[in-house]
Design a protein around this motif. Structure first.
Motif, PDB file in Angstrom:
ATOM      1  N   GLU A  83       0.795  -1.232   0.000  1.00  0.00           N
ATOM      2  CA  GLU A  83       0.000   0.000   0.000  1.00  0.00           C
ATOM      3  C   GLU A  83       0.830   1.286   0.000  1.00  0.00           C
ATOM      4  OE1 GLU A  83      -3.318  -0.027   2.711  1.00  0.00           O
ATOM      5  OE2 GLU A  83      -3.483  -2.197   2.575  1.00  0.00           O
ATOM      6  N   ALA A  84       1.954   1.265  -0.676  1.00  0.00           N
ATOM      7  CA  ALA A  84       2.810   2.461  -0.741  1.00  0.00           C
ATOM      8  C   ALA A  84       2.173   3.525  -1.626  1.00  0.00           C
ATOM      9  CB  ALA A  84       4.189   2.092  -1.277  1.00  0.00           C
ATOM     10  N   LYS A  85       2.339   4.770  -1.229  1.00  0.00           N
ATOM     11  CA  LYS A  85       1.846   5.888  -2.035  1.00  0.00           C
ATOM     12  C   LYS A  85       2.667   5.980  -3.321  1.00  0.00           C
ATOM     13  CE  LYS A  85       0.161   8.446   1.862  1.00  0.00           C
ATOM     14  NZ  LYS A  85      -0.371   9.710   2.247  1.00  0.00           N
ATOM     15  N   LYS A  86       2.132   6.710  -4.303  1.00  0.00           N
ATOM     16  CA  LYS A  86       2.786   6.809  -5.610  1.00  0.00           C
ATOM     17  C   LYS A  86       4.231   7.291  -5.514  1.00  0.00           C
ATOM     18  CE  LYS A  86      -1.109   7.507  -8.715  1.00  0.00           C
ATOM     19  NZ  LYS A  86      -1.737   8.432  -9.669  1.00  0.00           N
ATOM     20  N   ASN A  87       4.478   8.327  -4.702  1.00  0.00           N
ATOM     21  CA  ASN A  87       5.840   8.876  -4.620  1.00  0.00           C
ATOM     22  C   ASN A  87       6.818   7.875  -4.010  1.00  0.00           C
ATOM     23  OD1 ASN A  87       4.485   9.335  -2.090  1.00  0.00           O
ATOM     24  ND2 ASN A  87       6.094  10.775  -1.526  1.00  0.00           N
ATOM     25  N   VAL A  88       6.364   7.083  -3.052  1.00  0.00           N
ATOM     26  CA  VAL A  88       7.233   6.082  -2.432  1.00  0.00           C
ATOM     27  C   VAL A  88       7.468   4.933  -3.411  1.00  0.00           C
ATOM     28  CG1 VAL A  88       7.412   4.411  -0.537  1.00  0.00           C
ATOM     29  CG2 VAL A  88       6.531   6.717  -0.087  1.00  0.00           C
ATOM     30  N   LYS A  89       6.412   4.485  -4.060  1.00  0.00           N
ATOM     31  CA  LYS A  89       6.530   3.416  -5.053  1.00  0.00           C
ATOM     32  C   LYS A  89       7.482   3.827  -6.182  1.00  0.00           C
ATOM     33  CE  LYS A  89       2.527   0.914  -5.340  1.00  0.00           C
ATOM     34  NZ  LYS A  89       1.251   0.500  -5.935  1.00  0.00           N
ATOM     35  N   LYS A  90       7.356   5.087  -6.598  1.00  0.00           N
ATOM     36  CA  LYS A  90       8.201   5.610  -7.679  1.00  0.00           C
ATOM     37  C   LYS A  90       9.677   5.546  -7.297  1.00  0.00           C
ATOM     38  CE  LYS A  90       8.721   9.645 -10.651  1.00  0.00           C
ATOM     39  NZ  LYS A  90       8.229  10.984 -10.974  1.00  0.00           N
ATOM     40  N   LEU A  91       9.993   5.845  -6.051  1.00  0.00           N
ATOM     41  CA  LEU A  91      11.378   5.795  -5.585  1.00  0.00           C
ATOM     42  C   LEU A  91      11.925   4.368  -5.656  1.00  0.00           C
ATOM     43  CD1 LEU A  91      13.726   7.417  -4.431  1.00  0.00           C
ATOM     44  CD2 LEU A  91      12.818   6.965  -2.156  1.00  0.00           C
ATOM     45  N   PHE A  92      11.103   3.393  -5.270  1.00  0.00           N
ATOM     46  CA  PHE A  92      11.531   1.995  -5.375  1.00  0.00           C
ATOM     47  C   PHE A  92      11.737   1.611  -6.839  1.00  0.00           C
ATOM     48  CE2 PHE A  92      10.176   1.798  -0.996  1.00  0.00           C
ATOM     49  CZ  PHE A  92      11.033   0.863  -0.451  1.00  0.00           C
ATOM     50  N   ASN A  93      10.874   2.099  -7.727  1.00  0.00           N
ATOM     51  CA  ASN A  93      11.010   1.801  -9.153  1.00  0.00           C
ATOM     52  C   ASN A  93      12.265   2.435  -9.746  1.00  0.00           C
ATOM     53  OD1 ASN A  93       8.622   0.360  -9.114  1.00  0.00           O
ATOM     54  ND2 ASN A  93       7.390   2.069  -9.838  1.00  0.00           N
ATOM     55  N   ILE A  94      12.485   3.708  -9.455  1.00  0.00           N
ATOM     56  CA  ILE A  94      13.634   4.445  -9.999  1.00  0.00           C
ATOM     57  C   ILE A  94      14.957   3.819  -9.562  1.00  0.00           C
ATOM     58  CG2 ILE A  94      14.904   6.636  -9.827  1.00  0.00           C
ATOM     59  CD1 ILE A  94      12.161   8.042  -9.781  1.00  0.00           C
ATOM     60  N   THR A  95      15.026   3.401  -8.301  1.00  0.00           N
ATOM     61  CA  THR A  95      16.266   2.843  -7.757  1.00  0.00           C
ATOM     62  C   THR A  95      16.447   1.361  -8.099  1.00  0.00           C
ATOM     63  OG1 THR A  95      15.174   2.341  -5.656  1.00  0.00           O
ATOM     64  CG2 THR A  95      16.325   4.456  -5.820  1.00  0.00           C
ATOM     65  N   GLY A  96      15.401   0.744  -8.660  1.00  0.00           N
ATOM     66  CA  GLY A  96      15.481  -0.680  -8.965  1.00  0.00           C
ATOM     67  C   GLY A  96      15.228  -1.566  -7.760  1.00  0.00           C
ATOM     68  N   LEU A  97      14.905  -0.960  -6.631  1.00  0.00           N
ATOM     69  CA  LEU A  97      14.674  -1.741  -5.415  1.00  0.00           C
ATOM     70  C   LEU A  97      13.350  -2.494  -5.444  1.00  0.00           C
ATOM     71  CD1 LEU A  97      16.112   0.690  -2.712  1.00  0.00           C
ATOM     72  CD2 LEU A  97      17.144  -1.405  -3.605  1.00  0.00           C
ATOM     73  N   ASP A  98      12.489  -2.156  -6.405  1.00  0.00           N
ATOM     74  CA  ASP A  98      11.245  -2.908  -6.562  1.00  0.00           C
ATOM     75  C   ASP A  98      11.527  -4.331  -7.032  1.00  0.00           C
ATOM     76  OD1 ASP A  98      12.093  -1.876  -9.046  1.00  0.00           O
ATOM     77  OD2 ASP A  98      10.075  -1.995  -9.884  1.00  0.00           O
ATOM     78  N   LYS A  99      12.737  -4.570  -7.519  1.00  0.00           N
ATOM     79  CA  LYS A  99      13.134  -5.918  -7.945  1.00  0.00           C
ATOM     80  C   LYS A  99      13.710  -6.710  -6.763  1.00  0.00           C
ATOM     81  CE  LYS A  99      13.339  -4.604 -12.614  1.00  0.00           C
ATOM     82  NZ  LYS A  99      12.502  -3.461 -12.403  1.00  0.00           N
ATOM     83  N   ILE A 100      14.106  -6.022  -5.706  1.00  0.00           N
ATOM     84  CA  ILE A 100      14.706  -6.657  -4.538  1.00  0.00           C
ATOM     85  C   ILE A 100      13.668  -6.879  -3.444  1.00  0.00           C
ATOM     86  CG2 ILE A 100      16.426  -6.368  -2.711  1.00  0.00           C
ATOM     87  CD1 ILE A 100      18.051  -4.707  -4.756  1.00  0.00           C
ATOM     88  N   PHE A 101      12.848  -5.851  -3.214  1.00  0.00           N
ATOM     89  CA  PHE A 101      11.768  -5.951  -2.232  1.00  0.00           C
ATOM     90  C   PHE A 101      10.495  -6.397  -2.944  1.00  0.00           C
ATOM     91  CE2 PHE A 101      14.671  -2.852  -0.422  1.00  0.00           C
ATOM     92  CZ  PHE A 101      14.742  -3.256   0.897  1.00  0.00           C
ATOM     93  N   LYS A 102       9.603  -6.981  -2.190  1.00  0.00           N
ATOM     94  CA  LYS A 102       8.288  -7.355  -2.713  1.00  0.00           C
ATOM     95  C   LYS A 102       7.377  -6.141  -2.528  1.00  0.00           C
ATOM     96  CE  LYS A 102       9.501 -11.799  -2.782  1.00  0.00           C
ATOM     97  NZ  LYS A 102       9.951 -12.447  -3.955  1.00  0.00           N
ATOM     98  N   VAL A 103       7.283  -5.293  -3.555  1.00  0.00           N
ATOM     99  CA  VAL A 103       6.438  -4.093  -3.488  1.00  0.00           C
ATOM    100  C   VAL A 103       5.074  -4.468  -4.059  1.00  0.00           C
ATOM    101  CG1 VAL A 103       6.188  -1.685  -4.146  1.00  0.00           C
ATOM    102  CG2 VAL A 103       8.466  -2.612  -3.734  1.00  0.00           C
ATOM    103  N   GLU A 104       4.065  -4.440  -3.200  1.00  0.00           N
ATOM    104  CA  GLU A 104       2.733  -4.918  -3.573  1.00  0.00           C
ATOM    105  C   GLU A 104       1.684  -3.843  -3.324  1.00  0.00           C
ATOM    106  OE1 GLU A 104       2.462  -8.231  -0.937  1.00  0.00           O
ATOM    107  OE2 GLU A 104       4.328  -9.074  -1.674  1.00  0.00           O
ATOM    108  N   GLY A 105       0.668  -3.861  -4.149  1.00  0.00           N
ATOM    109  CA  GLY A 105      -0.513  -3.005  -3.954  1.00  0.00           C
ATOM    110  C   GLY A 105      -0.297  -1.573  -3.948  1.00  0.00           C
TER     111      GLY A 105
END
Length: 105
Positions: A83-105
């Motif tokens: 349930e991360a907000k758009k700005n937080v989700k975007k940071l995980f996407n930009i840094t590539g950390l969305d591939k390391i952490f399980k970013v859901e919903g």
């Protein structure tokens, strides 16, 4: 802004539920680190971070999460960010950390 951390262990699912409210930055990252290391030391299980009320996270906060994830991975466990907000989700996407952490919903 400050950081509020609520934690509890779900015995049925065998996971830590942690709710984050506020901002994680250079001023609050140590507080988060202390809580996460404490729960991992007590019972190294998957962590579900509810980020629905997390307004901001900087590189210091990301570093804390990476450090704790390394500890958990040694036990075969993971960190799920939900349930991360758009700005937080975007940071995980930009840094590539969305591939390391399980970013859901």
């Amino acid at each position: 802004m400050s950081l509020v951390i609520n934690k509890n262990f779900n015995n049925d699912k065998n996971v830590w539920n942690i709710e984050l409210k506020g901002e994680i930055d250079i001023y609050t990252a140590n507080e988060l680190k202390k809580v996460l290391i404490e729960v991992v030391s007590i019972n190294p299980q998957d962590i579900i971070l509810n980020a629905s009320e997390l307004e901001y996270i900087d590189s210091t906060g990301l570093g804390v999460l990476i450090g704790v994830l390394k500890r958990l991975r040694q036990q075969g466990k993971d960190i799920h960010i939900i349930e991360a907000k758009k700005n937080v989700k975007k940071l995980f996407n930009i840094t590539g950390l969305d591939k390391i952490f399980k970013v859901e919903g």
